[in-house]
Scaffold this motif. Structure first.
Motif, PDB file in Angstrom:
ATOM      1  N   ILE A 178       9.185  -5.577  -0.708  1.00 33.71           N
ATOM      2  CA  ILE A 178       8.733  -4.192  -0.879  1.00 33.71           C
ATOM      3  C   ILE A 178       8.303  -3.948  -2.324  1.00 33.71           C
ATOM      4  CG2 ILE A 178       9.536  -1.791  -0.887  1.00 33.71           C
ATOM      5  CD1 ILE A 178      11.159  -2.518   1.660  1.00 33.71           C
ATOM      6  N   ARG A 179       9.054  -4.496  -3.267  1.00 32.92           N
ATOM      7  CA  ARG A 179       8.669  -4.338  -4.681  1.00 32.92           C
ATOM      8  C   ARG A 179       7.336  -5.027  -4.958  1.00 32.92           C
ATOM      9  NH1 ARG A 179      14.051  -6.268  -5.971  1.00 32.92           N
ATOM     10  NH2 ARG A 179      15.434  -4.524  -5.614  1.00 32.92           N
ATOM     11  N   ASN A 180       7.103  -6.167  -4.318  1.00 35.95           N
ATOM     12  CA  ASN A 180       5.819  -6.862  -4.482  1.00 35.95           C
ATOM     13  C   ASN A 180       4.675  -6.016  -3.932  1.00 35.95           C
ATOM     14  OD1 ASN A 180       6.983  -9.072  -5.731  1.00 35.95           O
ATOM     15  ND2 ASN A 180       7.143 -10.250  -3.842  1.00 35.95           N
ATOM     16  N   ILE A 181       4.932  -5.326  -2.826  1.00 38.08           N
ATOM     17  CA  ILE A 181       3.917  -4.432  -2.262  1.00 38.08           C
ATOM     18  C   ILE A 181       3.660  -3.280  -3.230  1.00 38.08           C
ATOM     19  CG2 ILE A 181       3.424  -2.839  -0.361  1.00 38.08           C
ATOM     20  CD1 ILE A 181       5.121  -4.771   1.428  1.00 38.08           C
ATOM     21  N   ARG A 182       4.732  -2.767  -3.864  1.00 46.97           N
ATOM     22  CA  ARG A 182       4.561  -1.702  -4.859  1.00 46.97           C
ATOM     23  C   ARG A 182       3.677  -2.200  -6.006  1.00 46.97           C
ATOM     24  NH1 ARG A 182       9.732   0.703  -7.508  1.00 46.97           N
ATOM     25  NH2 ARG A 182      10.106  -1.474  -7.842  1.00 46.97           N
ATOM     26  N   ARG A 183       3.950  -3.397  -6.483  1.00 48.64           N
ATOM     27  CA  ARG A 183       3.152  -3.960  -7.583  1.00 48.64           C
ATOM     28  C   ARG A 183       1.688  -4.046  -7.189  1.00 48.64           C
ATOM     29  NH1 ARG A 183       4.653  -9.360  -7.821  1.00 48.64           N
ATOM     30  NH2 ARG A 183       2.917  -9.633  -6.408  1.00 48.64           N
ATOM     31  N   ASP A 184       1.424  -4.520  -5.967  1.00 47.09           N
ATOM     32  CA  ASP A 184       0.038  -4.608  -5.497  1.00 47.09           C
ATOM     33  C   ASP A 184      -0.612  -3.227  -5.461  1.00 47.09           C
ATOM     34  OD1 ASP A 184       0.492  -7.293  -5.213  1.00 47.09           O
ATOM     35  OD2 ASP A 184       0.655  -7.241  -3.018  1.00 47.09           O
ATOM     36  N   GLY A 185       0.153  -2.221  -4.992  1.00 46.26           N
ATOM     37  CA  GLY A 185      -0.377  -0.847  -4.939  1.00 46.26           C
ATOM     38  C   GLY A 185      -0.681  -0.310  -6.324  1.00 46.26           C
TER      39      GLY A 185
ATOM     40  N   GLU B  15       5.388   5.396  -5.471  1.00 42.60           N
ATOM     41  CA  GLU B  15       6.813   5.310  -5.827  1.00 42.60           C
ATOM     42  C   GLU B  15       7.697   5.980  -4.781  1.00 42.60           C
ATOM     43  OE1 GLU B  15       8.734   3.778  -8.027  1.00 42.60           O
ATOM     44  OE2 GLU B  15       6.988   2.768  -8.844  1.00 42.60           O
ATOM     45  N   LYS B  16       7.300   7.169  -4.329  1.00 46.12           N
ATOM     46  CA  LYS B  16       8.094   7.880  -3.320  1.00 46.12           C
ATOM     47  C   LYS B  16       8.156   7.084  -2.020  1.00 46.12           C
ATOM     48  CE  LYS B  16       7.372  12.533  -5.082  1.00 46.12           C
ATOM     49  NZ  LYS B  16       6.653  13.788  -4.921  1.00 46.12           N
ATOM     50  N   GLU B  17       7.011   6.532  -1.635  1.00 47.07           N
ATOM     51  CA  GLU B  17       6.965   5.740  -0.401  1.00 47.07           C
ATOM     52  C   GLU B  17       7.855   4.503  -0.522  1.00 47.07           C
ATOM     53  OE1 GLU B  17       5.372   5.465   3.513  1.00 47.07           O
ATOM     54  OE2 GLU B  17       5.316   7.069   2.047  1.00 47.07           O
ATOM     55  N   ILE B  18       7.808   3.838  -1.658  1.00 48.58           N
ATOM     56  CA  ILE B  18       8.620   2.640  -1.886  1.00 48.58           C
ATOM     57  C   ILE B  18      10.102   3.005  -1.841  1.00 48.58           C
ATOM     58  CG2 ILE B  18       9.240   0.879  -3.595  1.00 48.58           C
ATOM     59  CD1 ILE B  18       6.519   0.407  -2.156  1.00 48.58           C
TER      60      ILE B  18
END
Length: 179
Positions: free
Chosen positions: A123-130, A155-158
């Motif tokens: 999930i953090r990797n997806i945040r980084r991509d976003g 950030e809220k979604e993550i």
């Protein structure tokens, strides 16, 4: 955000799938989903050679469709690393689930925590991509305020999805530790 949400849902679904494979002491047909049976010269999922059902709280049964594959199904379950010892009765393979001792329960909790942490990392990797995508948009002309709002939305979604991981882990730990 439209690209991230399916990926985040995929991470949660993968976590749920991993958790169904963790034995909790109660019979669940999903426990055998990862078992591959050598059938007709090729490995096949167990649900393609028979019907898996939870006959009782501590007993799984596999109704093998082809009588010639009963031995292969037994061997596949035994060799799957689940700590199960099946016994055949004609075309029916009975898989009793042994009682979990306290040490094994603690090992399963550790494994569940490891799987949950892997999901958090995904999930953090997806945040980084976003965030990287937002930065590229910003460089391409997206306004400062719009970029900031987009980052806050990500950030809220993550945070929501990481909370889902924590909630799923808490439920699984409780499930494993209750006798």
């Amino acid at each position: 955000m439209s690209d991230l949400t399916p990926r985040l849902n995929g991470a949660i679904n993968a976590l749920k799938q991993e958790f169904t494979g963790l034995r909790t002491g109660r019979a669940s047909p999903a426990l055998l989903d990862s078992v591959m049976v050598e059938a007709y010269g090729a490995p096949m999922p167990i649900n393609q050679v028979g019907t898996v059902t939870a006959a009782e709280a501590r007993l799984l049964t596999v109704n093998v469709w082809d009588k010639g594959l009963v031995g292969a199904v037994e061997k596949a379950i035994r060799d799957a690393g689940l700590g199960l010892n099946p016994a055949s009765d004609g075309q029916l393979v009975r898989v009793p689930l042994p009682e979990l001792n306290e040490q094994r329960r603690q090992e399963l909790v550790k494994l569940a925590r490891k799987v949950a942490e892997e999901s958090r990392i995904a999930i953090r990797n997806i945040r980084r991509d976003g965030m990287d995508a937002i930065k590229k948009e910003k460089d391409a002309g997206l306004g400062e305020d719009d970029a900031k709002r987009a980052m806050e939305t990500v950030e809220k979604e993550i945070e929501t999805f990481i909370k889902q991981v924590d909630d799923l882990l808490a439920v699984k730990e409780k499930d494993i530790l209750t006798v």
